[in-house]
Write an enzyme that holds these catalytic residues in place. Structure first.
Site, PDB file in Angstrom:
ATOM      1  N   ASP A 179     -48.657 -36.650 -12.844  1.00  0.00           N
ATOM      2  CA  ASP A 179     -48.030 -37.537 -12.019  1.00  0.00           C
ATOM      3  C   ASP A 179     -46.993 -37.560 -13.023  1.00  0.00           C
ATOM      4  OD1 ASP A 179     -49.441 -39.635 -12.736  1.00  0.00           O
ATOM      5  OD2 ASP A 179     -50.173 -40.922 -11.554  1.00  0.00           O
ATOM      6  N   SER A 180     -47.399 -37.745 -14.019  1.00  0.00           N
ATOM      7  CA  SER A 180     -46.242 -37.894 -15.658  1.00  0.00           C
ATOM      8  C   SER A 180     -45.483 -37.230 -15.148  1.00  0.00           C
ATOM      9  CB  SER A 180     -46.518 -37.067 -16.286  1.00  0.00           C
ATOM     10  OG  SER A 180     -47.646 -35.853 -16.654  1.00  0.00           O
TER      11      SER A 180
ATOM     12  N   GLU B 148     -57.373 -41.462 -10.638  1.00  0.00           N
ATOM     13  CA  GLU B 148     -57.675 -42.390 -11.779  1.00  0.00           C
ATOM     14  C   GLU B 148     -58.695 -43.647 -10.753  1.00  0.00           C
ATOM     15  OE1 GLU B 148     -54.231 -44.085 -12.891  1.00  0.00           O
ATOM     16  OE2 GLU B 148     -52.988 -42.657 -13.083  1.00  0.00           O
TER      17      GLU B 148
ATOM     18  N   GLU C  21     -57.976 -41.119 -21.328  1.00  0.00           N
ATOM     19  CA  GLU C  21     -56.937 -42.163 -22.270  1.00  0.00           C
ATOM     20  C   GLU C  21     -56.895 -42.600 -22.579  1.00  0.00           C
ATOM     21  OE1 GLU C  21     -53.984 -41.248 -19.402  1.00  0.00           O
ATOM     22  OE2 GLU C  21     -51.888 -42.331 -21.021  1.00  0.00           O
TER      23      GLU C  21
HETATM   24  O1  KIV Z   1     -50.352 -37.378 -15.873  1.00  0.00           O
HETATM   25  C1  KIV Z   1     -50.405 -36.642 -16.217  1.00  0.00           C
HETATM   26  O2  KIV Z   1     -49.628 -35.952 -17.471  1.00  0.00           O
HETATM   27  C2  KIV Z   1     -51.386 -37.279 -16.460  1.00  0.00           C
HETATM   28  C3  KIV Z   1     -52.376 -36.562 -18.242  1.00  0.00           C
HETATM   29  C4  KIV Z   1     -51.599 -37.712 -19.246  1.00  0.00           C
HETATM   30  C5  KIV Z   1     -53.547 -36.586 -18.072  1.00  0.00           C
HETATM   31  O3  KIV Z   1     -53.246 -37.845 -16.431  1.00  0.00           O
END
Ligand code: KIV
Length: 272
Positions: A49-50, A120, A187
C-alpha cells in the site's frame, strides 16, 4: 534466491525458507514494468500500500483503497511468473471484523490472481489472521512499525528501543505465527529485537529497516532503483540512481526538440 527449481514459488516454499542457508529477497511492485524486473530476482513480490505515496503522491498510506490495490495487484500478478505475489490489505478493509477481512481478501485473491494477502497487526489481528487462513487465504503478517497506525503512534517510530516495545514485538510475533501466517514483515525495528523475534518464531521474518538479523529482506523497488526523490530513509540503499538519469535524459530530449535534432532521419517516415 531460494535454492529451488525455476518454478512458481508457493506459500510452502516461502515458509520453508526459514531453514534456508541464505536470506531471500522480496521486492515491491505496483506496475507491470517493475513486476517484470522484480520477478527475475525476488522470491516474493509485494503490491504494497506504499503505492499511495510512491505512485499517487499521497502523504501516507491511509487513503489507499481496495480498488486501487486490486487494479495494481492485477497488473503485477500477471507478471509474477516465478515470484509469489502478495497484496497488501489497505487501511479500513480488514480491521472491523474477521468477516469484513475475509470478504475483502477473497475479492483481492479472486480478482487479481495473487496468492496471498498481507495485513498489519499483531496480537489484536490474530483472530482475523486465523479466520482467513482457515478459509483458504494465506496471510503474511506485518509487525513493528506499522504505517497504518501513523496517527495512533504519533509518527513513524522505530520499535524495540524500550523494554515495553521489545516485549510487545515478541508477543505480536508469537501471536501472528500461532494464528497461521506463513511469514511476517518486521518493519522499523532495532537489531536486537529483530534477532530475538526471528529466533523466536518458526516462520520467516522479512525485514525492512530491521537489520540483517531477519530471514529475508524487502525493499520498495523504486527506492532500490533510486527512482524516489531524496532524501530517502536511513534503511534504504539505492543500487542505481535512475531518477537522476531520467532527469538528464528528459532534459536532453527537451533540448533536442528545441534544436530540431529530434525526430531525426531514423525516426521519420518518408515516401519511397
Ligand atoms: O507497503 C509496503 O510497501 C510495505 C513494505 C514496506 C513491507 O508494506
Amino acid at each position: 534466491m531460494l535454492k529451488i527449481a525455476e518454478k512458481k514459488r508457493t506459500v510452502l516454499d516461502i515458509r520453508a525458507a526459514k531453514n534456508a542457508a541464505e536470506p531471500f529477497l522480496a521486492l515491491t511492485a505496483y506496475t507491470a514494468p517493475i513486476a517484470m524486473l522484480a520477478d527475475k530476482v525476488a522470491d516474493m513480490v509485494l503490491v504494497g500500500d506504499s503505492l499511495g505515496m510512491v505512485l499517487y503522491g499521497m502523504p501516507n498510506t491511509l487513503g489507499v483503497t481496495l480498488d486501487m490495490m486490486i487494479t495494481h495487484g492485477t497488473a503485477v500478478a500477471r507478471y509474477c511468473q516465478r515470484a509469489l505475489c502478495i497484496i497488501d490489505m489497505p487501511f479500513g478493509s480488514y480491521q472491523s471484523s474477521p468477516s469484513q477481512a475475509f470478504d475483502n481478501a477473497a475479492r483481492v485473491i479472486s480478482q487479481t490472481g495473487a496468492q496471498a494477502v498481507k495485513l498489519e497487526g499483531g496480537e489484536e489481528m490474530a483472530e482475523t489472521i486465523k479466520f482467513l487462513v482457515e478459509r483458504g487465504i494465506p496471510v503474511v503478517g506485518h509487525i513493528g512499525l506499522r504505517p497504518q497506525l501513523l496517527h495512533t503512534m504519533g509518527g513513524y517510530r522505530i520499535q524495540g528501543k524500550t523494554d515495553a516495545t521489545h516485549e510487545l514485538l515478541l508477543r505480536d510475533a508469537k501471536a501472528v505465527e500461532q494464528a497461521g501466517a506463513f511469514a511476517m514483515v518486521v518493519e522499523g525495528v532495532v537489531e536486537t529485537s529483530a534477532r530475538e523475534v526471528t529466533e523466536s518464531v518458526s516462520i520467516p521474518t522479512i525485514g525492512i529497516g530491521a537489520s540483517s538479523a531477519c530471514d529475508a529482506q524487502i525493499l520498495v523497488s523504486e527506492d532500490a532503483l533510486g527512482l524516489t526523490p531524496l532524501p530517502r530513509a536511513k534503511f534504504v540503499k539505492a543500487y542505481a540512481e535512475l531518477r537522476a538519469q531520467a532527469e538528464q535524459a528528459l532534459e536532453q530530449l527537451a533540448a533536442d526538440v528545441k534544436a530540431r535534432r529530434f525526430p531525426g532521419p531514423e525516426q521519420t517516415y518518408v515516401k519511397k
